[in-house]
Design a protein around this motif. Structure first.
Motif, PDB file in Angstrom:
ATOM      1  N   LEU A 405       0.930  20.617 -36.699  1.00  0.00           N
ATOM      2  CA  LEU A 405       0.789  21.075 -35.317  1.00  0.00           C
ATOM      3  C   LEU A 405       1.966  20.570 -34.492  1.00  0.00           C
ATOM      4  O   LEU A 405       2.293  19.381 -34.514  1.00  0.00           O
ATOM      5  N   ARG A 406       2.600  21.488 -33.759  1.00  0.00           N
ATOM      6  CA  ARG A 406       3.629  21.104 -32.797  1.00  0.00           C
ATOM      7  C   ARG A 406       3.323  21.780 -31.469  1.00  0.00           C
ATOM      8  O   ARG A 406       3.133  22.997 -31.412  1.00  0.00           O
ATOM      9  N   LEU A 407       3.268  20.979 -30.405  1.00  0.00           N
ATOM     10  CA  LEU A 407       2.995  21.476 -29.058  1.00  0.00           C
ATOM     11  C   LEU A 407       4.092  21.001 -28.117  1.00  0.00           C
ATOM     12  O   LEU A 407       4.403  19.808 -28.056  1.00  0.00           O
ATOM     13  N   VAL A 408       4.685  21.945 -27.382  1.00  0.00           N
ATOM     14  CA  VAL A 408       5.688  21.637 -26.371  1.00  0.00           C
ATOM     15  C   VAL A 408       5.232  22.260 -25.059  1.00  0.00           C
ATOM     16  O   VAL A 408       4.946  23.460 -25.003  1.00  0.00           O
ATOM     17  N   VAL A 409       5.143  21.441 -24.004  1.00  0.00           N
ATOM     18  CA  VAL A 409       4.774  21.934 -22.682  1.00  0.00           C
ATOM     19  C   VAL A 409       5.932  21.642 -21.741  1.00  0.00           C
ATOM     20  O   VAL A 409       6.323  20.485 -21.565  1.00  0.00           O
ATOM     21  N   CYS A 410       6.465  22.701 -21.151  1.00  0.00           N
ATOM     22  CA  CYS A 410       7.639  22.582 -20.278  1.00  0.00           C
ATOM     23  C   CYS A 410       7.242  23.000 -18.860  1.00  0.00           C
ATOM     24  O   CYS A 410       6.793  24.134 -18.646  1.00  0.00           O
ATOM     25  N   TYR A 411       7.409  22.087 -17.903  1.00  0.00           N
ATOM     26  CA  TYR A 411       7.023  22.324 -16.507  1.00  0.00           C
ATOM     27  C   TYR A 411       8.249  22.606 -15.643  1.00  0.00           C
ATOM     28  O   TYR A 411       9.312  22.012 -15.843  1.00  0.00           O
ATOM     29  N   HIS A 412       8.076  23.493 -14.678  1.00  0.00           N
ATOM     30  CA  HIS A 412       9.088  23.744 -13.650  1.00  0.00           C
ATOM     31  C   HIS A 412       8.365  23.660 -12.302  1.00  0.00           C
ATOM     32  O   HIS A 412       7.570  24.540 -11.960  1.00  0.00           O
ATOM     33  N   VAL A 413       8.621  22.590 -11.583  1.00  0.00           N
ATOM     34  CA  VAL A 413       7.873  22.293 -10.362  1.00  0.00           C
ATOM     35  C   VAL A 413       8.753  22.560  -9.149  1.00  0.00           C
ATOM     36  O   VAL A 413       9.791  21.914  -8.962  1.00  0.00           O
ATOM     37  N   PHE A 414       8.343  23.515  -8.299  1.00  0.00           N
ATOM     38  CA  PHE A 414       9.063  23.846  -7.085  1.00  0.00           C
ATOM     39  C   PHE A 414       8.242  23.363  -5.900  1.00  0.00           C
ATOM     40  O   PHE A 414       7.180  23.899  -5.607  1.00  0.00           O
ATOM     41  N   GLN A 415       8.728  22.321  -5.241  1.00  0.00           N
ATOM     42  CA  GLN A 415       7.969  21.667  -4.180  1.00  0.00           C
ATOM     43  C   GLN A 415       8.620  21.927  -2.826  1.00  0.00           C
ATOM     44  O   GLN A 415       9.742  21.481  -2.561  1.00  0.00           O
ATOM     45  N   SER A 416       7.923  22.685  -1.997  1.00  0.00           N
ATOM     46  CA  SER A 416       8.425  22.914  -0.639  1.00  0.00           C
ATOM     47  C   SER A 416       8.209  21.667   0.191  1.00  0.00           C
ATOM     48  O   SER A 416       7.337  20.837  -0.085  1.00  0.00           O
ATOM     49  N   MET A 417       8.994  21.529   1.253  1.00  0.00           N
ATOM     50  CA  MET A 417       8.974  20.332   2.081  1.00  0.00           C
ATOM     51  C   MET A 417       8.293  20.629   3.407  1.00  0.00           C
ATOM     52  O   MET A 417       8.583  21.631   4.058  1.00  0.00           O
ATOM     53  N   SER A 418       7.402  19.773   3.787  1.00  0.00           N
ATOM     54  CA  SER A 418       6.794  19.883   5.109  1.00  0.00           C
ATOM     55  C   SER A 418       7.627  19.093   6.106  1.00  0.00           C
ATOM     56  O   SER A 418       8.583  18.420   5.747  1.00  0.00           O
ATOM     57  N   ILE A 457       1.620  15.715 -36.573  1.00  0.00           N
ATOM     58  CA  ILE A 457       1.442  16.136 -35.183  1.00  0.00           C
ATOM     59  C   ILE A 457       2.727  15.831 -34.425  1.00  0.00           C
ATOM     60  O   ILE A 457       3.246  14.713 -34.474  1.00  0.00           O
ATOM     61  N   PHE A 458       3.237  16.825 -33.712  1.00  0.00           N
ATOM     62  CA  PHE A 458       4.442  16.685 -32.892  1.00  0.00           C
ATOM     63  C   PHE A 458       4.091  17.120 -31.464  1.00  0.00           C
ATOM     64  O   PHE A 458       3.663  18.262 -31.256  1.00  0.00           O
ATOM     65  N   LEU A 459       4.270  16.225 -30.501  1.00  0.00           N
ATOM     66  CA  LEU A 459       3.929  16.524 -29.110  1.00  0.00           C
ATOM     67  C   LEU A 459       5.136  16.262 -28.211  1.00  0.00           C
ATOM     68  O   LEU A 459       5.799  15.215 -28.331  1.00  0.00           O
ATOM     69  N   THR A 460       5.391  17.183 -27.304  1.00  0.00           N
ATOM     70  CA  THR A 460       6.492  17.046 -26.348  1.00  0.00           C
ATOM     71  C   THR A 460       6.048  17.562 -24.991  1.00  0.00           C
ATOM     72  O   THR A 460       5.462  18.646 -24.897  1.00  0.00           O
ATOM     73  N   THR A 461       6.290  16.783 -23.956  1.00  0.00           N
ATOM     74  CA  THR A 461       6.151  17.278 -22.589  1.00  0.00           C
ATOM     75  C   THR A 461       7.471  17.028 -21.870  1.00  0.00           C
ATOM     76  O   THR A 461       8.118  15.995 -22.059  1.00  0.00           O
ATOM     77  N   CYS A 462       7.876  17.986 -21.070  1.00  0.00           N
ATOM     78  CA  CYS A 462       9.138  17.858 -20.362  1.00  0.00           C
ATOM     79  C   CYS A 462       9.061  18.688 -19.090  1.00  0.00           C
ATOM     80  O   CYS A 462       8.161  19.519 -18.921  1.00  0.00           O
ATOM     81  N   GLY A 463       9.982  18.465 -18.200  1.00  0.00           N
ATOM     82  CA  GLY A 463       9.957  19.257 -16.975  1.00  0.00           C
ATOM     83  C   GLY A 463      11.033  18.861 -15.996  1.00  0.00           C
ATOM     84  O   GLY A 463      11.729  17.852 -16.160  1.00  0.00           O
ATOM     85  N   ARG A 464      11.144  19.680 -14.974  1.00  0.00           N
ATOM     86  CA  ARG A 464      12.092  19.437 -13.891  1.00  0.00           C
ATOM     87  C   ARG A 464      11.410  19.746 -12.562  1.00  0.00           C
ATOM     88  O   ARG A 464      10.612  20.684 -12.469  1.00  0.00           O
ATOM     89  N   THR A 465      11.721  18.951 -11.561  1.00  0.00           N
ATOM     90  CA  THR A 465      11.165  19.134 -10.224  1.00  0.00           C
ATOM     91  C   THR A 465      12.292  19.511  -9.264  1.00  0.00           C
ATOM     92  O   THR A 465      13.380  18.921  -9.289  1.00  0.00           O
ATOM     93  N   TYR A 466      12.035  20.521  -8.426  1.00  0.00           N
ATOM     94  CA  TYR A 466      13.029  21.032  -7.503  1.00  0.00           C
ATOM     95  C   TYR A 466      12.517  20.937  -6.074  1.00  0.00           C
ATOM     96  O   TYR A 466      11.319  21.079  -5.813  1.00  0.00           O
ATOM     97  N   VAL A 467      13.456  20.714  -5.160  1.00  0.00           N
ATOM     98  CA  VAL A 467      13.139  20.749  -3.732  1.00  0.00           C
ATOM     99  C   VAL A 467      14.127  21.696  -3.052  1.00  0.00           C
ATOM    100  O   VAL A 467      15.252  21.880  -3.533  1.00  0.00           O
ATOM    101  N   PRO A 468      13.720  22.343  -1.969  1.00  0.00           N
ATOM    102  CA  PRO A 468      14.627  23.279  -1.292  1.00  0.00           C
ATOM    103  C   PRO A 468      15.691  22.541  -0.495  1.00  0.00           C
ATOM    104  O   PRO A 468      15.411  21.585   0.220  1.00  0.00           O
ATOM    105  N   GLU A 475      17.671  20.450  -8.074  1.00  0.00           N
ATOM    106  CA  GLU A 475      16.915  19.629  -9.021  1.00  0.00           C
ATOM    107  C   GLU A 475      16.857  18.185  -8.530  1.00  0.00           C
ATOM    108  O   GLU A 475      17.872  17.584  -8.215  1.00  0.00           O
ATOM    109  N   ARG A 476      15.643  17.638  -8.479  1.00  0.00           N
ATOM    110  CA  ARG A 476      15.474  16.296  -7.959  1.00  0.00           C
ATOM    111  C   ARG A 476      15.087  15.306  -9.058  1.00  0.00           C
ATOM    112  O   ARG A 476      15.546  14.177  -9.087  1.00  0.00           O
ATOM    113  N   HIS A 477      14.234  15.712  -9.980  1.00  0.00           N
ATOM    114  CA  HIS A 477      13.795  14.831 -11.069  1.00  0.00           C
ATOM    115  C   HIS A 477      13.645  15.652 -12.348  1.00  0.00           C
ATOM    116  O   HIS A 477      13.403  16.860 -12.297  1.00  0.00           O
ATOM    117  N   LYS A 478      13.779  14.971 -13.474  1.00  0.00           N
ATOM    118  CA  LYS A 478      13.480  15.602 -14.758  1.00  0.00           C
ATOM    119  C   LYS A 478      13.020  14.536 -15.736  1.00  0.00           C
ATOM    120  O   LYS A 478      13.341  13.345 -15.591  1.00  0.00           O
TER     121      LYS A 478
END
Length: 539
Positions: A405-418, A457-468, A475-478
């Motif tokens: 089993l190999r699972l990869v979850v890739c997130y792309h987070v777009f966070q608007s600013m108040s 078992i192979f597990l990977t989570t990754c992602g990047r966070t963006y702000v306007p 890109e702010r974090h990864k």
């Protein structure tokens, strides 16, 4: 492949003179045998600089190793000089040439390239543009030893047809790209290239219209084992899967094709599927090592032959899930690699793997993309916690008898600013809702408890966070967290880890890569690019 610098270095080997006060101390026949066992180009070239007695054998070994890349007129001139400095001892050993562009070459350079082709009496591999001029086209057609031909065609130019129709070499691999859509069709292959029928083993094309009825097929390409095309129109009443079965009756290695088109109505999809199912009641391929397509095409094909590895690019709509589930119900592979967009929520995972899939499916690679768009005073669309994803996924696959089993979850987070949010504030862990490194071991344990048959078992989570920032996203974090485990057997001795670790033995990154390569668990190029983009720079 060899760079122009390596060609120049090889030429420079001709000027080395031996020291007169030294005598050979080793048997040169043995040294030549050693040279022929070398597999690195730089090692071979260095070997040839040791003395003049070895230079000839080293050059011949290098010429046989891999194609020379001729990316400029200068590199053509250098290879020409290298070969014709001792034509009889060098030119017959040239294995291959890759010259992808001729547009800016002078007539003299083209003549020298044609001379190279004529002198290379054992040339096996060639990559050239089709629009090259008559001297080169004639030289290509006169070759009798080619096994691999890669042609870059041009729209509106008939040179491609001229080369292929007059080719004398018994090709095994043919890759044609860049041609006008419809140029290389089933009718053209059948009517104009019957001389390749007994030798061609692999065919890779941009598109391959099925414009001939199966009943008209007289020449079968019985040696073809692999067929790849960006587009194969399995749609018209004239030609569908039955044409491919007639043309390529022994296809058993790779069948890769693009999507059937976005505008096909559901009733037409069902009609095509039923026709293909009827066709395969009387004949089908013996097996397929690899099927590459999207979920809807897999559903339309309705292949009945055994499939070892199926690579599916699904969509973020529920139809994609339905097509994949029905394909697995009808004929599941031994190994499945699929990607899925989770932007519409986790309901896409429900009933994705029917009970019938458990009979054959033992290896599973899943790549999930999840885009989170967070605006102030609203919830981000289709957001879910890591534990929620795991729970839903385990329910979906726990009935399978998986060993890998190999699972990869890739997130792309777009966070608007108040108004109250500062651009440089840290990422809210509860907002990101992703797994960190500490979450992966419990996740692996949960998978093992649900499926005791697991071995790796192979597990990977990754992602990047963006702000306007103004009108663009910055890109702010990864982050990237990846772990792999071997499941320790119950008969491996007293040093087996205790039950507290869930019988899981963590693998080093090097060991994990070896197993991933061995078991063909690699990600696609597009997926690999997404994961590598999440690697934080080391300061």
């Amino acid at each position: 492949m060899t760079s122009p610098k390596e060609v120049a270095f090889a030429i420079g080997m001709q000027s080395i003179q031996p020291a007169h006060d030294q005598q050979p101390r080793l048997n040169f026949d043995v040294l030549r045998m050693v040279c022929n066992c070398l597999t690195d180009v730089s090692d071979v070239l260095s070997f040839g600089t040791t003395c003049t007695a070895l230079r000839k054998g080293a050059l011949q070994r290098r010429l046989r190793m891999s194609p020379f890349i001729l990316s400029s007129s200068m590199s053509v001139d250098r290879l020409h000089s290298l070969l014709f400095a001792d034509e009889a001892a060098r030119a017959p050993f040239l294995y291959g040439v890759a010259c992808p562009v001729f547009h800016f070459y002078s007539q003299d350079v083209l003549i020298r390239f044609a001379a190279i082709l004529k002198a290379a009496t054992n040339l096996k591999s060639l990559y050239v543009p089709a629009r090259t001029g008559n001297p080169i086209i004639t030289a290509i057609c006169d070759l009798t030893t080619l096994r691999e031909l890669h042609v870059l065609a041009s729209v509106g130019d008939d040179s491609l047809r001229t080369i292929l129709k007059n080719l004398r070499s018994p090709l095994r691999y043919l890759h044609v790209e860049g041609y006008e859509l419809g140029t290389f069709s089933a009718k053209f292959l059948h009517n104009e290239l019957p001389h390749l029928g007994q030798t061609l083993e692999a065919l890779k094309l941009d598109d391959f219209p099925l414009d001939i009825p199966a009943s008209s097929v007289k020449t079968r390409f019985t040696s073809v084992r692999s067929l790849e095309a960006d587009e194969i129109d399995i749609s018209s009443d004239l030609g569908q899967l039955d044409v491919l079965l007639e043309l390529f009756p022994n296809l058993d290695t790779t069948f890769a094709l693009g999507p059937p088109g976005p505008t096909i109505p559901v009733p037409e999809v069902e009609r095509r599927r039923q026709r293909n199912m009827e066709t395969q009641k009387t004949r089908t391929w013996p097996r397929l090592d690899r099927l590459v397509c999207d979920a809807r095409m897999a559903y339309i094909l309705a292949l009945r032959c055994p499939i070892r590895l199926m690579t599916i690019d699904t969509t973020n709509v529920f139809d994609g899930r339905r097509y994949l589930a029905e394909s697995l119900r009808y004929n599941a592979p031994q190994q499945l690699h699929f990607s899925l967009e989770l932007n519409d929520g986790l309901a896409l995972l429900d009933w994705l793997f029917p009970p019938e899939a458990a009979v054959k499916l033992t290896r599973l690679v899943m790549f999930f993309n999840h885009q989170i768009s967070r605006r102030p005073q609203t919830l981000h669309r289709a957001s879910f916690q890591w534990q929620e994803l795991l729970g839903r996924l385990i329910v979906s696959i726990k009935h399978l008898r998986l060993t890998h089993l190999r699972l990869v979850v890739c997130y792309h987070v777009f966070q608007s600013m108040s108004k109250r949010t500062q651009p440089n504030m840290g990422v809210d862990e509860d907002f990101v809702n992703t797994a960190r490194e500490s979450d992966l071991l419990p996740a692996a344990t949960a998978f093992l408890e649900a499926m005791p048959s697991l071995e790796y078992i192979f597990l990977t989570t990754c992602g990047r966070t963006y702000v306007p920032v103004g009108r663009r996203w910055e890109e702010r974090h990864k982050w990237l967290s990846s772990k792999a485990w071997r499941v320790a057997g119950r008969h491996e001795g007293p040093d087996v880890p205790s039950a507290a670790t869930g019988m899981l033995v963590e693998l080093s990154s090097e060991a994990a890569e070896v197993i991933i390569d061995r078991e063909e668990f690699q990600l696609s190029l597009r997926e690999e690019v997404q994961v590598k983009a999440c690697i934080s720079p080391i300061h």
